[in-house]
Design a protein around this motif. Structure first.
Motif, PDB file in Angstrom:
ATOM      1  N   MET A 163       0.857  -1.182   0.000  1.00  6.62           N
ATOM      2  CA  MET A 163       0.000   0.000   0.000  1.00  6.62           C
ATOM      3  C   MET A 163       0.899   1.240   0.000  1.00  6.62           C
ATOM      4  O   MET A 163       1.849   1.329   0.764  1.00  6.62           O
ATOM      5  N   PRO A 177       0.333   7.448   2.535  1.00  9.93           N
ATOM      6  CA  PRO A 177      -0.744   8.431   2.390  1.00  9.93           C
ATOM      7  C   PRO A 177      -0.166   9.823   2.148  1.00  9.93           C
ATOM      8  O   PRO A 177       1.001  10.087   2.444  1.00  9.93           O
ATOM      9  N   ILE A 234      -1.498   9.284  11.992  1.00  9.17           N
ATOM     10  CA  ILE A 234      -0.492   8.363  11.476  1.00  9.17           C
ATOM     11  C   ILE A 234       0.147   7.572  12.613  1.00  9.17           C
ATOM     12  O   ILE A 234       0.032   7.938  13.777  1.00  9.17           O
ATOM     13  N   PRO A 292       4.350   1.424  10.130  1.00 14.37           N
ATOM     14  CA  PRO A 292       3.076   0.786   9.776  1.00 14.37           C
ATOM     15  C   PRO A 292       2.167   0.693  11.000  1.00 14.37           C
ATOM     16  O   PRO A 292       2.636   0.517  12.124  1.00 14.37           O
ATOM     17  N   ALA A 309      -2.373  -3.721  10.613  1.00 10.18           N
ATOM     18  CA  ALA A 309      -3.025  -3.203   9.402  1.00 10.18           C
ATOM     19  C   ALA A 309      -2.028  -3.273   8.251  1.00 10.18           C
ATOM     20  O   ALA A 309      -1.329  -2.308   7.962  1.00 10.18           O
ATOM     21  N   GLN A 310      -1.940  -4.407   7.649  1.00 14.33           N
ATOM     22  CA  GLN A 310      -0.984  -4.721   6.589  1.00 14.33           C
ATOM     23  C   GLN A 310      -0.680  -3.540   5.657  1.00 14.33           C
ATOM     24  O   GLN A 310      -1.510  -3.141   4.855  1.00 14.33           O
ATOM     25  N   ARG A 340      -0.442  -0.338   6.046  1.00 19.20           N
ATOM     26  CA  ARG A 340      -1.042   0.991   6.250  1.00 19.20           C
ATOM     27  C   ARG A 340      -0.208   1.786   7.233  1.00 19.20           C
ATOM     28  O   ARG A 340       0.307   1.248   8.201  1.00 19.20           O
ATOM     29  N   TYR A 341      -0.116   3.091   7.002  1.00 20.31           N
ATOM     30  CA  TYR A 341       0.631   3.986   7.870  1.00 20.31           C
ATOM     31  C   TYR A 341      -0.266   4.981   8.593  1.00 20.31           C
ATOM     32  O   TYR A 341       0.215   5.799   9.345  1.00 20.31           O
ATOM     33  N   ASP A 342      -1.573   4.900   8.322  1.00 20.36           N
ATOM     34  CA  ASP A 342      -2.497   5.838   8.953  1.00 20.36           C
ATOM     35  C   ASP A 342      -3.714   5.107   9.485  1.00 20.36           C
ATOM     36  O   ASP A 342      -4.053   4.014   9.035  1.00 20.36           O
ATOM     37  N   TYR A 343      -4.345   5.757  10.474  1.00 12.50           N
ATOM     38  CA  TYR A 343      -5.559   5.231  11.091  1.00 12.50           C
ATOM     39  C   TYR A 343      -6.810   5.845  10.475  1.00 12.50           C
ATOM     40  O   TYR A 343      -7.905   5.355  10.696  1.00 12.50           O
ATOM     41  N   GLY A 344      -6.655   6.947   9.783  1.00 14.44           N
ATOM     42  CA  GLY A 344      -7.786   7.685   9.239  1.00 14.44           C
ATOM     43  C   GLY A 344      -7.747   9.120   9.745  1.00 14.44           C
ATOM     44  O   GLY A 344      -6.748   9.571  10.320  1.00 14.44           O
TER      45      GLY A 344
END
Length: 145
Positions: free
Chosen positions: A1, A4, A12, A103, A107-108, A110-114
């Motif tokens: 991925m 972001p 993050i 990461p 969450a494979q 992903r560097y952010d939570y939203g």
């Protein structure tokens, strides 16, 4: 991925360096933690610089220096349900993506939570600006040559 885009309000995963750690001579954060991007700028050479505020479970000694994250928002971000605060008087600044972006656990790739909801992010910025006016913030500049 892919990484972001560093947008304000994005939460993050980052190896945050606290002020007391930096003052003790440490150059790297001890723990990866959620951090909120408070400011993101890009210079004429295309270099992006972000300012982040850490999220912690430790209640603030002074309520003016932090903003509690409501349980509904924590759930939306996929964070644990313990009480947490965005610390607004201790910030890190770094060139994006820097060496300390991590990461998100479990969450494979992903560097952010939203994103924080806009109303909560606005409250955080307003509170931060008040602290800056009172000269009550410290900023650690990291990963910049």
């Amino acid at each position: 991925m892919p990484l972001p885009e560093p947008e304000v309000g994005l939460v993050i995963s980052y190896a945050y360096l606290w002020r007391h750690e930096a003052e003790a001579g440490q150059e790297e954060g001890v723990k990866n933690r959620p951090c909120v991007i408070i400011l993101s700028i890009q210079d004429q050479d295309g270099i992006k610089t972000v300012t982040v505020a850490p999220v912690t479970h430790t209640p603030p000694q002074d309520p003016e220096t932090a903003l509690e994250i409501p349980p509904r928002v924590k759930n939306h971000l996929g964070l644990d349900m313990e009480r947490s605060w965005i610390v607004l008087n201790d910030l890190n600044v770094f060139a994006w993506p820097g060496f300390d972006l991590r990461p998100v656990p479990g969450a494979q790739g992903r560097y952010d939570y939203g994103f924080l909801p806009p109303a909560l992010f606005s409250r955080a910025v307003k509170q931060l600006l008040t602290l800056r006016q009172k000269k009550r913030t410290k900023i650690q500049v990291r990963d910049q040559e």
